[in-house]
Design an enzyme around this catalytic site. Structure first.
Site, PDB file in Angstrom:
ATOM      1  N   HIS A  64      85.470  38.990  54.881  1.00  0.00           N
ATOM      2  CA  HIS A  64      85.376  37.667  54.234  1.00  0.00           C
ATOM      3  C   HIS A  64      84.049  37.500  53.517  1.00  0.00           C
ATOM      4  CE1 HIS A  64      82.843  35.280  57.101  1.00  0.00           C
ATOM      5  NE2 HIS A  64      83.388  36.019  58.048  1.00  0.00           N
ATOM      6  N   ASP A 173      76.712  37.221  58.698  1.00  0.00           N
ATOM      7  CA  ASP A 173      78.134  36.933  58.949  1.00  0.00           C
ATOM      8  C   ASP A 173      78.653  36.252  57.686  1.00  0.00           C
ATOM      9  OD1 ASP A 173      80.629  36.092  59.712  1.00  0.00           O
ATOM     10  OD2 ASP A 173      79.953  34.771  61.303  1.00  0.00           O
ATOM     11  N   GLU A 205      87.280  32.107  55.301  1.00  0.00           N
ATOM     12  CA  GLU A 205      87.512  32.562  56.683  1.00  0.00           C
ATOM     13  C   GLU A 205      86.863  31.613  57.684  1.00  0.00           C
ATOM     14  OE1 GLU A 205      86.760  34.815  60.458  1.00  0.00           O
ATOM     15  OE2 GLU A 205      85.332  33.806  59.155  1.00  0.00           O
ATOM     16  N   GLU A 206      85.680  31.137  57.327  1.00  0.00           N
ATOM     17  CA  GLU A 206      84.893  30.345  58.279  1.00  0.00           C
ATOM     18  C   GLU A 206      85.498  28.979  58.582  1.00  0.00           C
ATOM     19  OE1 GLU A 206      82.570  31.395  60.070  1.00  0.00           O
ATOM     20  OE2 GLU A 206      81.505  33.017  59.077  1.00  0.00           O
ATOM     21  N   ASP A 228      83.950  42.530  60.273  1.00  0.00           N
ATOM     22  CA  ASP A 228      83.240  41.266  60.474  1.00  0.00           C
ATOM     23  C   ASP A 228      82.086  41.495  61.448  1.00  0.00           C
ATOM     24  OD1 ASP A 228      82.614  38.485  60.503  1.00  0.00           O
ATOM     25  OD2 ASP A 228      84.736  37.970  60.335  1.00  0.00           O
ATOM     26  N   HIS A 317      75.343  32.827  63.312  1.00  0.00           N
ATOM     27  CA  HIS A 317      75.501  31.472  62.729  1.00  0.00           C
ATOM     28  C   HIS A 317      74.173  30.714  62.647  1.00  0.00           C
ATOM     29  CE1 HIS A 317      80.096  30.726  62.453  1.00  0.00           C
ATOM     30  NE2 HIS A 317      79.773  31.973  62.169  1.00  0.00           N
TER      31      HIS A 317
HETATM   32 ZN   LIG Z   1      82.582  36.165  60.104  1.00  0.00          ZN
END
Ligand SMILES: [Zn+2]
Length: 350
Positions: A64, A173, A205-206, A228, A317
């Protein structure tokens, strides 16, 4: 193999919050074009780079391209921006951050909240919530209104840096997987492929694995592999069974996460390849969260033989995500071997 620092920096720093991926999409198209036969961009904005193989069995790879961020939902009378998150945020990670507001022109802002000095004793004990934050652009309302409207996307501002043996920055990410997939395509550019290859860079995706839907329906793959990041909680305060993966201990082969169980044949194939080729790897079992694997495994006619490779990531994150250079190199090596030897495994149910 060396890390292409210029490229990984560009991929990490280019904005592209879920639903607003234009800038990162354009960069990906430019980077993959020399290494594929054709490129398809669908209506959602997913990018699929195609390479013809010897047999028309289909292998879909998905990384992604979107990053977590925010969207402005209210501008108050003083010109402060209020927002909704796009993607999962731990509120504490917002404190003292610079952000970029992508209005008619990009504006630098700060993520602000109430100073501790004027918090009541009760407020000090409570954890801060996302709604307690606002964005300060340092401009009066009339100036803000010239450039920003409700619906304007916002991303986090942070440069990518070398940190010890690691790559450190925002949005690794999943930009480190975007980099991994691009570098894999480069590595196999002169090789004959056993199966048709669809290298997909997915959107949204998130916010719930949304872009992967249309990609999986369009490709209808026989085999699928998502790339990922995953948690490396190998830090002070963690206990061994909580760590999920460890930084520098190799590329992770996903056994399962909360949204998908990798096909037992795919994990066997991946582990076999890694062991034979001397590629350092570790297993991944993630109790919460999921990746594009969830959709590309089952949203197609026959179900795909699916697996995933993950890149261990510390401080995930947050704007200071760290990945180990060697894990990234191992991910590129493993992915390239998986593509090249996929016809040499007995895929029948046993
Ligand atoms: Zn991810």
């Amino acid at each position: 193999m060396k890390i292409d620092w210029k490229l990984v920096k560009k991929i990490s720093e280019t904005p592209g919050v879920s639903g607003f991926e234009s800038a990162i999409r354009n960069l990906i198209i430019k980077e993959v074009s020399p290494y594929c036969d054709s490129i398809r961009i669908d209506n959602m904005g997913n990018v699929t780079a195609f390479r013809k193989g010897k047999s028309d069995q289909k292998l879909l790879l998905a990384a992604h391209m979107d990053e977590i961020g925010f969207i402005v939902n209210y501008i108050d009378d003083e010109g402060f921006l209020h927002f909704l998150p796009l993607g999962g945020f731990d509120p504490k990670t917002l404190t003292a951050q610079r952000v970029i507001v992508h209005g008619k022109k990009d504006l630098l802002g700060v993520m602000a909240s109430k100073p501790i000095h004027i918090m009541s004793p009760e407020e000090r004990k409570k954890s801060v919530e996302i709604k307690d934050y606002f964005i300060d652009l340092g401009l009066p309302k009339d100036e803000v209104a010239k450039y920003v409207e409700v619906g304007t996307p916002v991303t986090r501002e942070r440069s990518l840096e070398k940190l010890g043996n690691c790559i450190n920055g925002k949005s690794l990410d999943n930009r480190i997987s975007v980099y991994t997939l691009i570098e894999t395509l480069k590595l196999i550019k002169d090789e004959e492929l056993p199966f048709d290859l669809y290298a997909c860079f997915t959107v949204q995706e998130e916010v719930g694995i949304r872009g992967a839907h249309s990609v999986s329906l369009a490709v209808d793959p026989d085999f699928s592999i998502a790339i990922d990041t995953t948690i490396a909680y190998d830090v002070p305060g963690s206990i061994p069974r909580e760590s999920v993966t460890k930084l520098g201990h190799g590329v992770a082969i996903k056994i399962m996460d909360a949204s998908a169980i990798s096909d037992y044949r795919m994990t066997k194939y991946m582990k076999g390849i890694a062991n034979k080729e001397g590629i350092k790897w570790q297993p991944e079992l993630l109790p919460a969260g999921g990746t594009d694997t969830a959709i590309i495994q089952r949203l197609n006619k026959n179900g795909a033989i699916a697996g995933a490779i993950s890149i261990p990531t510390r401080h995930i994150h947050q704007v200071i995500e760290s990945v180990h250079q060697e894990d990234v190199k191992n991910a590129i090596k493993l992915l390239s071997k998986i593509i090249l030897k996929i016809d040499q495994f007995d895929w029948s149910h046993q």
